[in-house]
Structures are given as C-alpha cells and as structure tokens.
Scaffold this active site. Structure first.
Site, PDB file in Angstrom:
ATOM      1  CG  LEU A 195      -1.886  -1.106   1.361  1.00 25.50           C
ATOM      2  CD1 LEU A 195      -2.715  -1.227   2.587  1.00 25.50           C
ATOM      3  CD2 LEU A 195      -2.673  -1.322  -0.035  1.00 25.50           C
ATOM      4  CB  CYS A 196       4.384   1.706  -0.198  1.00 25.61           C
ATOM      5  SG  CYS A 196       5.538   2.916   0.170  1.00 25.61           S
ATOM      6  CG  MET A 211       6.582   2.992   4.360  1.00 20.89           C
ATOM      7  SD  MET A 211       6.707   2.086   5.931  1.00 20.89           S
ATOM      8  CE  MET A 211       7.060   0.447   5.270  1.00 20.89           C
ATOM      9  CD  GLU A 212       9.497   5.521   0.055  1.00 22.87           C
ATOM     10  OE1 GLU A 212       8.560   5.387  -0.726  1.00 22.87           O
ATOM     11  OE2 GLU A 212       9.272   6.059   1.091  1.00 22.87           O
ATOM     12  CG  ASP A 258      23.596 -12.918   0.678  1.00 21.86           C
ATOM     13  OD1 ASP A 258      23.574 -14.012   1.032  1.00 21.86           O
ATOM     14  OD2 ASP A 258      24.122 -12.247  -0.433  1.00 21.86           O
TER      15      ASP A 258
END
Length: 159
Positions: free
Chosen positions: A75-76, A113-114, A128
């Site tokens: 929903l962004c 959010m970014e 990783d």
C-alpha cells in the site's frame, strides 16, 4: 498520533491512502539499524571477506532497495526520490555495522518507508555477505530516527 489506521476503509478493507488533496511539500526521513556480530566475526568482516567490500556493496543495495519500496510494500505510494544516501559504518565497541539511510522527496506523502527499506536491504546484504563467517549475527534496532515535512509534522527520536 493518529486515532485510525489510515490504510483501512470504514469496512476494514485495505486501501492505499488517497493523497490527492494534499499539497506537495519537502519531505525527509532518516532511518537506522545494525548488524551485530561476535568479536571474532566482526574482525574478519571488517578486514574484508572474499566477496569484497561489504560496506560499499551494502550501501549500493540500500539505495536499490529504497527505489523499489512501492514494489515491496503493497500500500506504499511510488515516490520520486530527490535525494538518497546510505552509510554503512563499523561500530568497534558493539562489533556491529551501523546502517543509516536518509531519503528526500518533494511530494504529497513521506519517505519513511523508503528510508526503512534502504536500511533493511543494506542490513540484509551485510548478513548475506557475512553468513559464511557468522550465522549467529543479528539484525536489530531498525527504526525511524527522524522525519520532517507533511501534515503530521516533524518527528525526532533523539539519542
């Protein structure tokens, strides 16, 4: 603090927030997180591992992650990012790599959010690249540090 979760309508159905009536303003968000190692593993990663310079690769991955936020978070809103920096720095005392992301835009909605996605992507990249050295490392403390712009005003977590 908002009384309602804005991503739900009156019937409780998920929705993308309608920002069409909002004015464009300068927006900025800073987020932070860290990947914590054992001392021995931190020293190995800090000295460099076979896959290359962990910090610079993680910084690039963080930039790439921020640019993909609206593809990852359902929903962004997709936003034109006007400024973006990601830093991955060693913390010798905590045996950690600290990731900080700052994102800027001029638009109708913020870039929190970014910034958070940039931090998580960079942390996951460190994980990783170092997992062969230390499977017990943890990603922790991912948080919004500050934001500015928009109707809800400024936020600063402080130190």
């Amino acid at each position: 603090m908002a009384d309602n979760l804005t991503h739900f309508d009156e019937q409780g159905r998920a929705r993308m927030v309608d920002v069409s009536a909002k004015s464009d303003t300068e927006r900025r968000a800073v987020a932070r997180g860290r990947v914590v190692f054992s001392k021995e593993s931190f020293d190995k990663v800090r000295a460099g591992v076979k896959k290359g310079d962990v910090a610079s690769i993680a910084e690039l991955a963080g930039v790439m992650g921020a640019k993909q936020t609206s593809s990852l978070i359902p929903l962004c809103h997709p936003l034109p990012i006007t400024g973006l920096s990601v830093r991955v720095e060693p913390d010798e005392k905590k045996f950690a790599f600290v990731v900080t992301a700052e994102v800027k835009t001029t638009g109708k909605t913020g870039v929190e959010m970014e910034a958070l996605t940039a931090v998580m992507t960079a942390c996951l990249t460190v994980y990783d690249m170092a997992k062969a050295v230390d499977k017990s490392m943890t990603i922790e403390g991912v948080e919004l540090v500050e934001k500015s712009g928009g109707k809800s005003g400024d936020f600063n977590r402080g130190k």
